[in-house]
Motif scaffolding. Sequence first.
Motif, PDB file in Angstrom:
ATOM      1  N   LEU A  56       0.836  -1.206   0.000  1.00  0.00           N
ATOM      2  CA  LEU A  56       0.000   0.000   0.000  1.00  0.00           C
ATOM      3  C   LEU A  56       0.869   1.254   0.000  1.00  0.00           C
ATOM      4  N   VAL A  57       1.884   1.267   0.834  1.00  0.00           N
ATOM      5  CA  VAL A  57       2.789   2.410   0.919  1.00  0.00           C
ATOM      6  C   VAL A  57       3.546   2.595  -0.388  1.00  0.00           C
ATOM      7  N   THR A  78      -9.155   6.095  -5.169  1.00  0.00           N
ATOM      8  CA  THR A  78      -9.409   7.008  -4.053  1.00  0.00           C
ATOM      9  C   THR A  78      -8.224   7.937  -3.828  1.00  0.00           C
ATOM     10  N   LEU A  79      -7.022   7.393  -3.935  1.00  0.00           N
ATOM     11  CA  LEU A  79      -5.825   8.216  -3.757  1.00  0.00           C
ATOM     12  C   LEU A  79      -5.681   9.239  -4.887  1.00  0.00           C
ATOM     13  N   VAL A  80      -6.011   8.837  -6.105  1.00  0.00           N
ATOM     14  CA  VAL A  80      -5.961   9.758  -7.242  1.00  0.00           C
ATOM     15  C   VAL A  80      -6.964  10.891  -7.036  1.00  0.00           C
ATOM     16  N   GLU A  81      -8.142  10.538  -6.506  1.00  0.00           N
ATOM     17  CA  GLU A  81      -9.151  11.571  -6.214  1.00  0.00           C
ATOM     18  C   GLU A  81      -8.640  12.551  -5.165  1.00  0.00           C
ATOM     19  N   LEU A 101      -5.470  -3.019  -4.175  1.00  0.00           N
ATOM     20  CA  LEU A 101      -4.678  -1.842  -4.564  1.00  0.00           C
ATOM     21  C   LEU A 101      -5.230  -1.164  -5.804  1.00  0.00           C
ATOM     22  N   ASN A 102      -5.762  -1.947  -6.742  1.00  0.00           N
ATOM     23  CA  ASN A 102      -6.322  -1.346  -7.955  1.00  0.00           C
ATOM     24  C   ASN A 102      -7.553  -0.511  -7.637  1.00  0.00           C
ATOM     25  N   ARG A 103      -8.400  -1.015  -6.750  1.00  0.00           N
ATOM     26  CA  ARG A 103      -9.600  -0.271  -6.364  1.00  0.00           C
ATOM     27  C   ARG A 103      -9.230   0.967  -5.555  1.00  0.00           C
ATOM     28  N   ILE A 112     -14.531  -1.387   2.006  1.00  0.00           N
ATOM     29  CA  ILE A 112     -13.901  -2.609   1.539  1.00  0.00           C
ATOM     30  C   ILE A 112     -14.953  -3.610   1.060  1.00  0.00           C
ATOM     31  N   ALA A 113     -14.578  -4.413   0.089  1.00  0.00           N
ATOM     32  CA  ALA A 113     -15.415  -5.500  -0.404  1.00  0.00           C
ATOM     33  C   ALA A 113     -15.205  -6.726   0.492  1.00  0.00           C
TER      34      ALA A 113
END
Length: 356
Positions: free
Chosen positions: A198-199, A339-342, A333-335, A286-287
């Motif tokens: 994730l980091v 959120t991080l891009v947003e 990580l793909n999902r 989370i799913a």
Amino acid sequence: MQVHLHASHPTNLTTVIRPYSMQESPYVMNYITPVTITTKQTQVACDHNHEHPAVIFSSGGYTGNLFHEFNENIIPLFITTRLFKFRVHFIVVDHKPSFLKKYRRVFSRLSDHEIINPVTDSSVHCFPGAITGLKFHKFLGINTSENPQTYYTMPDFRNFIRQTYKLKTRTVLDTQNPPVLLLISRQRTRKFLNQPELVKMMEELGFRVIIASLDKEMSNIEKFSHVINSCSVMMGAHGAGLANEMFLPDGAVMIQVRPLGFQYGVDAFYSEPGPGMGLKYLEYRIAPGESSLADVYGLDHPIVADTASVAAKGGYAAARDIYLNKQDLRLNLNRFRATLVEALGIIGSFRDVANA
């Protein structure tokens, strides 16, 4: 502890108050020391005559948890005492030295006087007036309609906190570039099982990542508040650590990762207060396959596939035990990348508008 009121005409009334703001929680109120208020005509000789009024409150209850400390003590104290402009005495029942030391800067800015502990001080103190107990408005917020002439707002409280801890970063315009992301790393429950990956993804997107542990970095609020204040984004799983958003600069982004199944307070605790603090709120749900519960029970088990059934059968306690205390997270990580891009886009837009 007893409070004697001088009535303007003869009366004989007695009432008992437990001076803690979370009055609607019978469980915690059982552990708050009661204060007896009486108007009985009793001859009381004053050992100390004070010029300023008193505020009586408890430092018991849920203190030790940052979220509760702000909601049930610090914000209500600000609402109650700022009108007195430091000219007030604090009398603290259930005197907890660790809590009072932790927020000593806050107390020193709200009162010029030493805190009185009625357990160790058996003398009689006389005041021109007193407020017994604090008032809870809402989670991490202030209900301006309940203030005198809507005098205090959440931005006022945030300014007070900035001044108290000498936080210099007011908006994300003053933060570093590349943007700094604070990752709250839980050590017991709701851990990020793939935290290294994730980091790495965060850094590839352009963030400088700071990893903070609830047990270590967050224990010193005076020091940690400066770390948070330097960040543009704060991210963590649902829990008390997210209350550190209080120290983020205006325009910053707070990302809450919602665990599977547990929905109690998730919105009221963190998503709703954000805008009132000048922050942007993002959420990642989370799913089922991202929960460690899927590894234990399988995707078809009701605990994973029908989370509402757990609360329906066992109530709040059962849902909390399973979904908060026994669940860890392995983010897709793909999902989560979206959120991080947003978040990056929000920070960039804030800077563009401010510089326009």
